[in-house]
Design a protein around this motif. Sequence first.
Motif, PDB file in Angstrom:
ATOM      1  N   ALA A 120      -0.965   4.057   5.283  1.00  0.00           N
ATOM      2  CA  ALA A 120      -1.273   2.628   5.420  1.00  0.00           C
ATOM      3  C   ALA A 120      -0.059   1.872   5.952  1.00  0.00           C
ATOM      4  O   ALA A 120      -0.185   0.999   6.823  1.00  0.00           O
ATOM      5  N   GLU A 161      -4.545  -7.468   6.273  1.00  0.00           N
ATOM      6  CA  GLU A 161      -5.366  -6.557   5.453  1.00  0.00           C
ATOM      7  C   GLU A 161      -4.615  -5.268   5.145  1.00  0.00           C
ATOM      8  O   GLU A 161      -4.645  -4.772   4.009  1.00  0.00           O
ATOM      9  N   SER A 197      -3.450  -3.699   1.625  1.00  0.00           N
ATOM     10  CA  SER A 197      -3.777  -2.311   1.283  1.00  0.00           C
ATOM     11  C   SER A 197      -2.522  -1.575   0.810  1.00  0.00           C
ATOM     12  O   SER A 197      -2.551  -0.871  -0.210  1.00  0.00           O
ATOM     13  N   ARG A 200      -1.622  -2.770  -2.731  1.00  0.00           N
ATOM     14  CA  ARG A 200      -2.527  -2.268  -3.772  1.00  0.00           C
ATOM     15  C   ARG A 200      -2.343  -0.766  -4.011  1.00  0.00           C
ATOM     16  O   ARG A 200      -2.381  -0.308  -5.158  1.00  0.00           O
ATOM     17  N   ALA A 214      -8.063  -1.563  -1.855  1.00  0.00           N
ATOM     18  CA  ALA A 214      -7.333  -1.134  -0.656  1.00  0.00           C
ATOM     19  C   ALA A 214      -8.301  -0.596   0.392  1.00  0.00           C
ATOM     20  O   ALA A 214      -8.168  -0.884   1.586  1.00  0.00           O
ATOM     21  N   ASP A 246      -9.922  -3.477   1.989  1.00  0.00           N
ATOM     22  CA  ASP A 246      -8.995  -4.098   2.951  1.00  0.00           C
ATOM     23  C   ASP A 246      -9.018  -3.348   4.281  1.00  0.00           C
ATOM     24  O   ASP A 246      -9.047  -3.967   5.356  1.00  0.00           O
ATOM     25  N   GLU A 247      -8.990  -2.034   4.214  1.00  0.00           N
ATOM     26  CA  GLU A 247      -8.981  -1.223   5.429  1.00  0.00           C
ATOM     27  C   GLU A 247     -10.262  -1.412   6.228  1.00  0.00           C
ATOM     28  O   GLU A 247     -10.231  -1.561   7.454  1.00  0.00           O
ATOM     29  N   THR A 269      -7.547   7.289   1.932  1.00  0.00           N
ATOM     30  CA  THR A 269      -7.688   6.431   0.755  1.00  0.00           C
ATOM     31  C   THR A 269      -8.957   6.772  -0.021  1.00  0.00           C
ATOM     32  O   THR A 269      -8.935   6.826  -1.253  1.00  0.00           O
TER      33      THR A 269
END
Length: 194
Positions: free
Chosen positions: A75, A105, A109, A112, A146, A149-150, A181
């Motif tokens: 990330a 974002e 990520s 988090r 997370a 967010d991705e 993730t």
Amino acid sequence: MAKPSLVLLLLVISILYISSTAKSTATTTNFIKNSCSATTYPDVCVKYLSSYASAIQQSPKQLALTALSVSVDKARATKTFVVKFGKMKGLKSREYKAIRDCVDEMGDSVDRLSQSVQELKKLGSKSKRGDFLWHMSNVQTWVSAALTDENTCLDGFAGKVLDGKVKASIRQLVVNVAQVTSNALALCNKLAAK
């Protein structure tokens, strides 16, 4: 010159050591493969975690922790890459906005996922079940966020207007991060279920 019996003894010890190490590595690799089979992207899981076999051994906690750490690294690298894209000349206004949103974002990520790593590290072998579940719930919540967010980063590039090299390059990287993730979340869920 060494006596033949001493040389033979050293040779036997060396062979036994190499054999033992090979069996240990094979056992750990099988543990990783078996654990990864419960994820959505098992091939990606094995690809990224196999190189950490010696650290993981056969520990479900270390496996989940390693998966989270790999996710943080991916990330973070993706965020850096997307930032560089935002500095390119000739971007369309919508591309620039989508990139800027994606950077935000991916930053969330990274935060988090980093929190998740720290939370999982707090778990000791003697944690009470209630404490364990509370920490694992935090980890699961942050890893799920997370992942959201991705995916939200990718949503910013929706539509044909943004089709092109920028979208394709960013999408490829973010999809890979989302897969890693997702796998980390699956391994955390498996750990929490124990």
